[in-house]
Design a protein around this motif. Structure first.
Motif, mmCIF file in Angstrom:
data_model
loop_
_atom_site.group_PDB
_atom_site.id
_atom_site.type_symbol
_atom_site.label_atom_id
_atom_site.label_comp_id
_atom_site.label_asym_id
_atom_site.label_seq_id
_atom_site.Cartn_x
_atom_site.Cartn_y
_atom_site.Cartn_z
ATOM 1 N N ARG A 49 0.830 -1.180 -0.048
ATOM 2 C CA ARG A 49 -0.014 -0.040 0.069
ATOM 3 C C ARG A 49 0.980 1.305 -0.080
ATOM 4 N N LEU A 50 1.941 1.406 0.530
ATOM 5 C CA LEU A 50 2.802 2.403 0.927
ATOM 6 C C LEU A 50 3.549 2.552 -0.400
ATOM 7 N N GLU A 51 3.940 1.501 -1.153
ATOM 8 C CA GLU A 51 4.621 1.551 -2.411
ATOM 9 C C GLU A 51 3.605 2.305 -3.721
ATOM 10 N N SER A 52 2.390 1.758 -3.366
ATOM 11 C CA SER A 52 1.268 2.332 -4.319
ATOM 12 C C SER A 52 1.112 3.827 -4.132
ATOM 13 N N GLU A 53 0.938 4.075 -2.841
ATOM 14 C CA GLU A 53 0.748 5.616 -2.346
ATOM 15 C C GLU A 53 2.081 6.553 -2.925
ATOM 16 N N ARG A 54 3.242 5.586 -2.728
ATOM 17 C CA ARG A 54 4.564 6.268 -3.406
ATOM 18 C C ARG A 54 4.354 6.699 -4.793
ATOM 19 N N ASP A 55 3.991 5.563 -5.594
ATOM 20 C CA ASP A 55 3.852 5.680 -6.856
ATOM 21 C C ASP A 55 2.890 6.957 -7.649
ATOM 22 N N ASP A 56 1.907 6.737 -6.405
ATOM 23 C CA ASP A 56 0.651 7.892 -6.509
ATOM 24 C C ASP A 56 1.158 9.354 -6.537
ATOM 25 N N ILE A 57 1.898 9.396 -5.276
ATOM 26 C CA ILE A 57 2.539 10.526 -5.134
ATOM 27 C C ILE A 57 3.615 10.948 -6.162
ATOM 28 N N ILE A 58 4.314 10.094 -6.529
ATOM 29 C CA ILE A 58 5.393 10.412 -7.840
ATOM 30 C C ILE A 58 4.582 10.827 -8.984
ATOM 31 N N GLN A 59 3.504 10.210 -9.327
ATOM 32 C CA GLN A 59 2.459 10.492 -10.513
ATOM 33 C C GLN A 59 2.136 12.001 -10.463
ATOM 34 N N LYS A 60 1.536 12.177 -9.174
ATOM 35 C CA LYS A 60 1.055 13.364 -8.936
ATOM 36 C C LYS A 60 2.094 14.602 -9.035
ATOM 37 N N TYR A 61 3.176 14.145 -8.589
ATOM 38 C CA TYR A 61 4.305 15.259 -8.502
ATOM 39 C C TYR A 61 5.024 15.585 -9.804
ATOM 40 N N SER A 62 4.749 14.357 -10.606
ATOM 41 C CA SER A 62 5.254 14.592 -12.173
ATOM 42 C C SER A 62 4.137 15.464 -12.897
ATOM 43 N N ARG A 63 2.886 14.980 -12.542
ATOM 44 C CA ARG A 63 1.714 16.086 -13.354
ATOM 45 C C ARG A 63 1.903 17.358 -12.762
ATOM 46 N N LEU A 64 2.076 17.425 -11.503
ATOM 47 C CA LEU A 64 2.289 18.951 -11.009
ATOM 48 C C LEU A 64 3.496 19.763 -11.735
ATOM 49 N N ILE A 65 4.701 18.840 -12.036
ATOM 50 C CA ILE A 65 5.613 19.532 -12.545
ATOM 51 C C ILE A 65 5.411 19.766 -13.853
ATOM 52 N N SER A 66 4.878 18.875 -14.697
ATOM 53 C CA SER A 66 4.204 19.224 -15.833
ATOM 54 C C SER A 66 3.290 20.428 -16.344
ATOM 55 N N SER A 67 2.399 20.392 -15.156
ATOM 56 C CA SER A 67 1.327 21.364 -15.043
ATOM 57 C C SER A 67 2.197 22.591 -15.012
ATOM 58 N N SER A 68 3.171 22.668 -14.157
ATOM 59 C CA SER A 68 3.893 23.940 -13.754
ATOM 60 C C SER A 68 4.637 24.288 -14.956
ATOM 61 N N ASP A 69 5.181 23.378 -15.726
ATOM 62 C CA ASP A 69 5.838 23.845 -16.946
ATOM 63 C C ASP A 69 4.848 24.379 -18.092
ATOM 64 N N LYS A 70 3.707 23.738 -18.079
ATOM 65 C CA LYS A 70 2.728 24.037 -18.951
ATOM 66 C C LYS A 70 2.254 25.480 -18.827
ATOM 67 N N LEU A 71 2.058 25.623 -17.415
ATOM 68 C CA LEU A 71 1.706 27.088 -16.962
ATOM 69 C C LEU A 71 2.704 28.030 -17.136
ATOM 70 N N GLU A 72 4.022 27.694 -16.970
ATOM 71 C CA GLU A 72 5.078 28.619 -17.246
ATOM 72 C C GLU A 72 4.962 29.146 -18.749
ATOM 73 N N LYS A 73 4.837 28.205 -19.670
ATOM 74 C CA LYS A 73 4.871 28.365 -21.176
ATOM 75 C C LYS A 73 3.708 29.036 -21.466
ATOM 76 N N SER A 74 2.407 28.932 -20.727
ATOM 77 C CA SER A 74 1.194 29.831 -20.983
ATOM 78 C C SER A 74 1.288 31.110 -20.474
ATOM 79 N N ASN A 75 2.019 31.289 -19.375
ATOM 80 C CA ASN A 75 2.246 32.636 -19.099
ATOM 81 C C ASN A 75 3.160 33.334 -19.903
ATOM 82 N N LYS A 76 4.393 32.661 -20.446
ATOM 83 C CA LYS A 76 5.123 33.498 -21.373
ATOM 84 C C LYS A 76 4.282 33.852 -22.745
#
Length: 415
Positions: A49-76
């Protein structure tokens, strides 16, 4: 026997105690193993369960990073679009109200240099009469460089760009291909057609001494500017055509009285300022009412148009003819003395008298009477110039018509 029974009983007890003791030990061992297995399974489940939660956190973090990049590009992109919109708005305000093409293109050239940042900017217009490109506005000031551009502006590559409506983006200029750049150390250039949906006006040529100075974004932005300017130029042309139509007499195709008054004012000021003579001719067609009554108004209109065409064919480019009202016309003759005007008008009178006007079965000739005055021989003000020419016309009519009379000179006897 008792002893045997006692020993058997003791053995039984010992056996029972041993079985009970070792059975308990075995039971405890089994229970311990079972408990260990259960705990291990619980730990395994919790770990998974912890591994699954860790993977989920990693995915959410990756999506957050991707969204942040997209937001930065959109802002530019948004910031760039806002800056672009602001610049285009400023350009629209700067050129939107300009109806003089020369001033418009001069302003455009300055804007391009400021926005795009090139070393040189040149506006090239297409001359429909000659079928050639001509330099209209440029910031190239060196006489030799300017001569090189003008002599080679009709190179095949620029003519193709103009005719096909395509752009050029070159960041490694070959002087043999772009011969008009010779001598100015040009390494990058872009050329954008200056067109609208219905008109091709010319080209915008931007050059830079640096290599790789321009990209497709520069081209895209310059295209937007070119489209705006093309629309303004089209509007300016339409405005001039409308203004010209307002100056023209609908029947004869020559200038009307309103434009004549404007032109008289400006020509009189120039004559006063530069000290040259300005002659004014007023004439009307003799017995015009008779032609109208005899042949009808349609033929009368043809007489007016025909006489106007005869007069126009004899005038210089600087001369101005206008319909003053009814059958009365005026002619302005800049830099023409009273005597010169008299000779010119006398020739004109003879041409009109010898001109035959035909319409179906009708074939007639008309005559005209002329009054001539001149600044500063006969008049010193605009009103006096018109008045004295009109007085001379009255004298010509009184003298029997079909003649030329000049106004009285201020210091000499009249002609």
């Amino acid at each position: 026997i008792r002893r045997t029974i006692g020993m058997a009983a003791a053995l039984y007890v010992i056996t029972f105690i041993s079985v009970y003791f070792f059975g308990g030990l075995y039971r405890y061992r089994i229970e311990d193993e079972f408990q260990s297995t259960y705990v291990k399974e619980q730990l395994d489940e919790q770990y998974q369960r912890l591994e699954s939660e860790r993977d989920d956190i990693i995915q959410k973090y990756s999506r957050l990073i991707s969204s942040s990049d997209k937001l930065e590009k959109s802002n530019k992109t948004l910031s760039k679009s806002i800056a672009e919109f602001y610049t285009l708005n400023q350009i629209s305000q700067a050129i939107g109200s300009i109806l003089d093409t020369k001033e418009l293109l001069k302003r455009l050239n300055d804007i391009i240099l400021g926005v795009v940042g090139g070393s040189y900017s040149t506006i090239i217009l297409y001359d429909e009469e000659s079928g050639r490109l001509k330099v209209h506005t440029t910031n190239v000031v060196n006489p030799g460089d300017l001569a090189t551009i003008k002599d080679n502006i009709n190179s095949s590559i620029l003519l193709d760009t103009f005719m096909k409506g395509e752009y050029i983006l070159e960041n490694n200029v070959d002087y043999y291909q772009y011969i008009f750049t010779c001598g100015r150390n040009i390494n990058s250039l872009m050329c954008i057609p200056l067109t609208t949906g219905s008109r091709k006006f010319g080209l915008i040529l931007v050059e830079h001494t640096l290599s790789n100075a321009f990209d497709t974004e520069n081209v895209r932005f310059l295209k937007i500017i070119a489209q705006q300017v093309g629309i303004v130029m089209e509007n300016a042309e339409l405005y001039l055509k409308m203004k010209e139509m307002a100056r023209i007499d609908g029947l004869t195709g020559i200038y009307n009285r309103q434009y004549f008054q404007e032109r008289l004012q400006s020509e009189f000021k120039e004559a006063q300022k530069n000290g040259y003579p300005l002659s004014l001719v007023i004439y009307d067609i003799d017995y015009f009412k008779k032609f109208n009554d005899m042949y009808g108004h349609l033929f009368g209109d043809k007489v007016l148009k025909s006489v106007a065409e005869v007069v126009v064919s004899t005038l210089r480019k600087s001369d101005v003819i206008a319909r003053y009202g009814g059958e009365e016309f005026t002619i302005l003759l800049p830099r023409t003395s009273l005597d010169e005007a008299y000779e010119k008008v006398e020739t004109l009178r003879k041409l009109i008298a010898n001109h035959v006007i035909e319409d179906n079965l009708i074939s007639v000739s008309v005559t005209a009477s002329f009054g001539v005055s001149s600044f500063d021989e006969c008049a010193l003000t605009e009103n006096d110039l018109v008045r004295t020419a009109d007085d001379a016309l009255y004298e010509a009519k009184s003298a029997g018509r079909n003649c030329v009379m000049t106004a009285r000179r201020l210091y000499e006897a009249k002609h």
